[in-house]
Write a protein that holds these residues in place. Sequence first.
Motif, PDB file in Angstrom:
ATOM      1  N   VAL A 171     -21.819  20.107 -42.432  1.00  0.00           N
ATOM      2  CA  VAL A 171     -22.956  20.573 -41.627  1.00  0.00           C
ATOM      3  C   VAL A 171     -23.491  19.442 -40.749  1.00  0.00           C
ATOM      4  CG1 VAL A 171     -25.321  21.431 -41.748  1.00  0.00           C
ATOM      5  CG2 VAL A 171     -23.574  22.394 -43.249  1.00  0.00           C
ATOM      6  N   ALA A 172     -23.621  18.251 -41.307  1.00  0.00           N
ATOM      7  CA  ALA A 172     -24.103  17.110 -40.532  1.00  0.00           C
ATOM      8  C   ALA A 172     -23.157  16.806 -39.377  1.00  0.00           C
ATOM      9  CB  ALA A 172     -24.257  15.890 -41.435  1.00  0.00           C
ATOM     10  N   VAL A 173     -21.855  16.944 -39.606  1.00  0.00           N
ATOM     11  CA  VAL A 173     -20.879  16.690 -38.544  1.00  0.00           C
ATOM     12  C   VAL A 173     -21.030  17.699 -37.414  1.00  0.00           C
ATOM     13  CG1 VAL A 173     -18.413  16.854 -38.023  1.00  0.00           C
ATOM     14  CG2 VAL A 173     -19.196  15.445 -39.941  1.00  0.00           C
ATOM     15  N   VAL A 174     -21.169  18.969 -37.736  1.00  0.00           N
ATOM     16  CA  VAL A 174     -21.292  19.998 -36.703  1.00  0.00           C
ATOM     17  C   VAL A 174     -22.567  19.793 -35.894  1.00  0.00           C
ATOM     18  CG1 VAL A 174     -21.563  22.480 -36.315  1.00  0.00           C
ATOM     19  CG2 VAL A 174     -19.883  21.655 -37.974  1.00  0.00           C
ATOM     20  N   VAL A 175     -23.678  19.514 -36.579  1.00  0.00           N
ATOM     21  CA  VAL A 175     -24.936  19.294 -35.858  1.00  0.00           C
ATOM     22  C   VAL A 175     -24.844  18.044 -34.988  1.00  0.00           C
ATOM     23  CG1 VAL A 175     -27.401  18.855 -36.113  1.00  0.00           C
ATOM     24  CG2 VAL A 175     -26.275  20.489 -37.621  1.00  0.00           C
ATOM     25  N   GLY A 176     -24.218  16.999 -35.508  1.00  0.00           N
ATOM     26  CA  GLY A 176     -24.059  15.785 -34.720  1.00  0.00           C
ATOM     27  C   GLY A 176     -23.202  16.013 -33.482  1.00  0.00           C
ATOM     28  N   LEU A 177     -22.135  16.780 -33.616  1.00  0.00           N
ATOM     29  CA  LEU A 177     -21.300  17.105 -32.460  1.00  0.00           C
ATOM     30  C   LEU A 177     -22.069  17.926 -31.432  1.00  0.00           C
ATOM     31  CD1 LEU A 177     -17.908  17.957 -34.213  1.00  0.00           C
ATOM     32  CD2 LEU A 177     -18.355  16.012 -32.685  1.00  0.00           C
ATOM     33  N   TRP A 178     -22.866  18.850 -31.909  1.00  0.00           N
ATOM     34  CA  TRP A 178     -23.674  19.657 -30.981  1.00  0.00           C
ATOM     35  C   TRP A 178     -24.662  18.790 -30.214  1.00  0.00           C
ATOM     36  CZ3 TRP A 178     -29.052  20.635 -31.688  1.00  0.00           C
ATOM     37  CH2 TRP A 178     -29.597  21.477 -30.708  1.00  0.00           C
ATOM     38  N   GLU A 179     -25.316  17.853 -30.902  1.00  0.00           N
ATOM     39  CA  GLU A 179     -26.249  16.962 -30.210  1.00  0.00           C
ATOM     40  C   GLU A 179     -25.529  16.104 -29.177  1.00  0.00           C
ATOM     41  OE1 GLU A 179     -29.616  16.265 -33.737  1.00  0.00           O
ATOM     42  OE2 GLU A 179     -28.123  14.719 -33.279  1.00  0.00           O
ATOM     43  N   LEU A 180     -24.399  15.532 -29.553  1.00  0.00           N
ATOM     44  CA  LEU A 180     -23.676  14.653 -28.650  1.00  0.00           C
ATOM     45  C   LEU A 180     -23.169  15.397 -27.416  1.00  0.00           C
ATOM     46  CD1 LEU A 180     -22.454  11.892 -27.991  1.00  0.00           C
ATOM     47  CD2 LEU A 180     -20.491  12.498 -29.429  1.00  0.00           C
ATOM     48  N   THR A 181     -22.538  16.546 -27.611  1.00  0.00           N
ATOM     49  CA  THR A 181     -22.015  17.295 -26.465  1.00  0.00           C
ATOM     50  C   THR A 181     -23.133  17.845 -25.583  1.00  0.00           C
ATOM     51  OG1 THR A 181     -21.870  19.271 -27.882  1.00  0.00           O
ATOM     52  CG2 THR A 181     -19.887  17.916 -27.668  1.00  0.00           C
ATOM     53  N   SER A 182     -24.255  18.198 -26.180  1.00  0.00           N
ATOM     54  CA  SER A 182     -25.375  18.692 -25.388  1.00  0.00           C
ATOM     55  C   SER A 182     -25.933  17.594 -24.490  1.00  0.00           C
ATOM     56  CB  SER A 182     -26.474  19.235 -26.301  1.00  0.00           C
ATOM     57  OG  SER A 182     -26.016  20.326 -27.069  1.00  0.00           O
ATOM     58  N   ARG A 183     -26.080  16.389 -25.037  1.00  0.00           N
ATOM     59  CA  ARG A 183     -26.596  15.294 -24.218  1.00  0.00           C
ATOM     60  C   ARG A 183     -25.606  14.900 -23.129  1.00  0.00           C
ATOM     61  NH1 ARG A 183     -29.645  16.626 -27.709  1.00  0.00           N
ATOM     62  NH2 ARG A 183     -29.835  18.249 -26.133  1.00  0.00           N
ATOM     63  N   LEU A 184     -24.318  14.957 -23.411  1.00  0.00           N
ATOM     64  CA  LEU A 184     -23.317  14.647 -22.393  1.00  0.00           C
ATOM     65  C   LEU A 184     -23.398  15.643 -21.237  1.00  0.00           C
ATOM     66  CD1 LEU A 184     -20.188  13.722 -24.570  1.00  0.00           C
ATOM     67  CD2 LEU A 184     -21.589  12.171 -23.199  1.00  0.00           C
ATOM     68  N   ALA A 185     -23.594  16.910 -21.555  1.00  0.00           N
ATOM     69  CA  ALA A 185     -23.683  17.923 -20.505  1.00  0.00           C
ATOM     70  C   ALA A 185     -24.971  17.772 -19.702  1.00  0.00           C
ATOM     71  CB  ALA A 185     -23.599  19.322 -21.123  1.00  0.00           C
ATOM     72  N   LYS A 367     -33.794   8.327 -25.255  1.00  0.00           N
ATOM     73  CA  LYS A 367     -34.271   7.528 -26.371  1.00  0.00           C
ATOM     74  C   LYS A 367     -33.674   8.001 -27.685  1.00  0.00           C
ATOM     75  CE  LYS A 367     -38.500   6.083 -28.747  1.00  0.00           C
ATOM     76  NZ  LYS A 367     -39.972   6.206 -28.812  1.00  0.00           N
ATOM     77  N   ASP A 368     -33.608   9.301 -27.910  1.00  0.00           N
ATOM     78  CA  ASP A 368     -33.058   9.881 -29.136  1.00  0.00           C
ATOM     79  C   ASP A 368     -32.024  10.937 -28.766  1.00  0.00           C
ATOM     80  OD1 ASP A 368     -36.361   9.783 -30.474  1.00  0.00           O
ATOM     81  OD2 ASP A 368     -34.717   8.405 -30.936  1.00  0.00           O
ATOM     82  N   MET A 369     -31.082  11.146 -29.659  1.00  0.00           N
ATOM     83  CA  MET A 369     -30.056  12.164 -29.450  1.00  0.00           C
ATOM     84  C   MET A 369     -30.587  13.572 -29.656  1.00  0.00           C
ATOM     85  SD  MET A 369     -27.007  11.355 -28.469  1.00  0.00           S
ATOM     86  CE  MET A 369     -25.891   9.966 -28.294  1.00  0.00           C
ATOM     87  N   GLY A 370     -31.669  13.711 -30.386  1.00  0.00           N
ATOM     88  CA  GLY A 370     -32.239  15.028 -30.642  1.00  0.00           C
ATOM     89  C   GLY A 370     -33.636  14.913 -31.206  1.00  0.00           C
ATOM     90  N   LYS A 371     -34.205  16.043 -31.596  1.00  0.00           N
ATOM     91  CA  LYS A 371     -35.554  16.095 -32.148  1.00  0.00           C
ATOM     92  C   LYS A 371     -35.596  16.892 -33.448  1.00  0.00           C
ATOM     93  CE  LYS A 371     -37.650  15.894 -27.540  1.00  0.00           C
ATOM     94  NZ  LYS A 371     -38.568  16.563 -26.570  1.00  0.00           N
ATOM     95  N   LEU A 372     -34.443  17.012 -34.086  1.00  0.00           N
ATOM     96  CA  LEU A 372     -34.366  17.842 -35.277  1.00  0.00           C
ATOM     97  C   LEU A 372     -35.116  17.241 -36.464  1.00  0.00           C
ATOM     98  CD1 LEU A 372     -33.118  20.434 -36.452  1.00  0.00           C
ATOM     99  CD2 LEU A 372     -31.113  19.065 -37.094  1.00  0.00           C
ATOM    100  N   LEU A 373     -35.114  15.917 -36.574  1.00  0.00           N
ATOM    101  CA  LEU A 373     -35.727  15.235 -37.718  1.00  0.00           C
ATOM    102  C   LEU A 373     -36.986  14.508 -37.262  1.00  0.00           C
ATOM    103  CD1 LEU A 373     -32.501  13.675 -39.304  1.00  0.00           C
ATOM    104  CD2 LEU A 373     -33.572  15.884 -39.824  1.00  0.00           C
ATOM    105  N   HIS A 376     -37.439  10.552 -36.929  1.00  0.00           N
ATOM    106  CA  HIS A 376     -36.105   9.957 -36.867  1.00  0.00           C
ATOM    107  C   HIS A 376     -35.393  10.266 -35.561  1.00  0.00           C
ATOM    108  CE1 HIS A 376     -35.831   8.666 -41.141  1.00  0.00           C
ATOM    109  NE2 HIS A 376     -36.665   9.673 -41.334  1.00  0.00           N
ATOM    110  N   GLY A 377     -35.656  11.418 -34.987  1.00  0.00           N
ATOM    111  CA  GLY A 377     -34.910  11.856 -33.810  1.00  0.00           C
ATOM    112  C   GLY A 377     -33.960  12.970 -34.186  1.00  0.00           C
ATOM    113  N   GLY A 378     -32.679  12.757 -33.933  1.00  0.00           N
ATOM    114  CA  GLY A 378     -31.674  13.753 -34.270  1.00  0.00           C
ATOM    115  C   GLY A 378     -30.793  13.287 -35.419  1.00  0.00           C
ATOM    116  N   ILE A 379     -29.841  14.144 -35.786  1.00  0.00           N
ATOM    117  CA  ILE A 379     -28.894  13.785 -36.841  1.00  0.00           C
ATOM    118  C   ILE A 379     -28.097  12.543 -36.448  1.00  0.00           C
ATOM    119  CG2 ILE A 379     -26.761  14.538 -37.976  1.00  0.00           C
ATOM    120  CD1 ILE A 379     -29.151  15.777 -39.240  1.00  0.00           C
ATOM    121  N   MET A 380     -27.665  12.492 -35.185  1.00  0.00           N
ATOM    122  CA  MET A 380     -26.879  11.349 -34.735  1.00  0.00           C
ATOM    123  C   MET A 380     -27.674  10.044 -34.782  1.00  0.00           C
ATOM    124  SD  MET A 380     -23.795  12.111 -34.160  1.00  0.00           S
ATOM    125  CE  MET A 380     -23.371  10.565 -33.383  1.00  0.00           C
ATOM    126  N   ASP A 381     -28.980  10.131 -34.683  1.00  0.00           N
ATOM    127  CA  ASP A 381     -29.797   8.924 -34.788  1.00  0.00           C
ATOM    128  C   ASP A 381     -29.845   8.389 -36.213  1.00  0.00           C
ATOM    129  OD1 ASP A 381     -30.806   8.770 -32.005  1.00  0.00           O
ATOM    130  OD2 ASP A 381     -31.704  10.694 -32.512  1.00  0.00           O
TER     131      ASP A 381
END
Length: 404
Positions: A171-185, A367-373, A376-381
Motif C-alpha cells: 500500500v505504501a508503494v502504491v501511494v508513493g508512486l501515485w504521489e511521485l507521478t502526480s507531482r511529475l505531471a 516543498k512536500d510530495m503530498g499532504k496525506l500525513l 510529515h507531508g506525503g508518504i514519499m516524504d
Amino acid sequence: MNDSSWGAPPSARLRGPAQQGPPPSLRGKVPSPSAGPAHDVGEAAQTRPMPTVPHAGGDPWDAADRDRGAARPSGPLFRDDREPERGPRRPAAHQPTPPDRPDAMPSGSAAQPGEAGGADRTGNADVTGEAKKKSAGRNLPAAIGVGVGLGALVVASLFIYKPVFIGVIAVAVVVGLWELTSRLAERKDIHVPLVPLAVGGVAMVVAGYVRGAEGAWVAVTLTALAVLVWRMTEPPENYLRDVTAGVFAAFYVPFLASFVALMCAADDGPRRVLVFLLLTVVSDTGAYAVGWRFGRHKLAPRISPGKTREGLLGAIAFAMVAGALSMQYLIKDGAWWQGLLLGLAVAVSATLGDLGESMIKRDLGIKDMGKLLPGHGGIMDRLDSLLPTAPVVWLLMVVFVGGG
C-alpha cells in the motif's frame, strides 16, 4: 598748527591724527569701528547672510551648501557625517516579490529571525544572531502523533502476521508512486503510466517476499517492459521522456522497497526489519536534534539548507550506539562491533536518501510530495531515507549473520 590741515574739511580738521582713519595704503582693508566684521571687498561679495525665517522643510541651508560641504552651526564636521532628516519621512515604495522566488523577501526588508546581525520581522535588532532558537519548521504534535500511529501499525503487523506487513508495504508503494507521478505531471508535464507501475510495484514486493532477490529482479524487469508498452498507446511526442521517468520510478520506489520484504522473509525477519526501522528513525532523530541545537555549518546548502555537518555527526553517533545495542541484543549471532558498522552505514545512506529526495523536490519546485500525513507531508516524504537504506541493511545482515 600745521598748514597742511587747512586744506581738509572742517570735520577732519577737528579730529586728531588717531581719529582721521587709516592711511591711504590701508584703506579698504582695515575696518572702521562701525563697519562690522572684517572682510575684504572681494570676499564680502561672496557671502550671504543667514536667512532669519527658514523655508519649508525646516532646513535653512540650501542644496548648494550641502554639495559644497558647508558647515552648519553645531552640525557635522565632515561630509560623511549625516544628520537625520527632518520632518516626516515618506514610506518606502513597495517592491513586489520576484515571481521566480516566492519565498524571497522584498529588498530592504528586515532579516529573518536568527540571522546574525539582522532584525526580526518587527524590526527589533537581533544583536545575538544565533542566540535566537530555531523553530521546528512543522507541526510537531501532529508529526509525533502520526509517527507513533504508523509505528504501531507497522510493528503490530510485523510481529502478528508477516503477510499483513507485506500488504502494508504494498500500500505504501502504491501511494508513493501515485504521489511521485502526480507531482511529475503537475510540475514537469511528465506523464508516467501509473497502472503498470502500481501493478508491477505490488508484484515486486510480493515476489521479493516469496521468491527472494531473483523474484524481485524479474518483477522489476517486467514492470519496465510494461511501462514501455503501455506508453505506446498514446502519441509519440515525449515518449522517451515519459518512459525514462517511469523506469526511474519503478526502481526508486517499489524495487528499493522490495528489500524490506527480503529481510522480512528470513526466519528472524521481524527482528531484522525492526532493527532497520529503528536505526533509520534514530539516525533521523539524532540528525534533527543535534543539528537543531548545535548546527552551524551547512552540509549541502544548495540541496537542503536545513541540514548541517553537526547534524550528520549526530546521526552517525546516535545510529552507531543504537546499532551496537540492536545487533547485540536483538539479532541472533550478532555482535556489537557489527552494529557499529551497521549504524554508520545507515546514517550515511539515510542522509544521502534524504538529500536525493530533496534534490527531486527542488527540481520540481515543491516543498512536500503530498499532504496525506499531517506534520510529515506525503508518504514519499517519510520513505525518502528508508528506501535507500533498505538494500544497505539487507546486504550487511546477510554478510554478518547470513540470509536466515
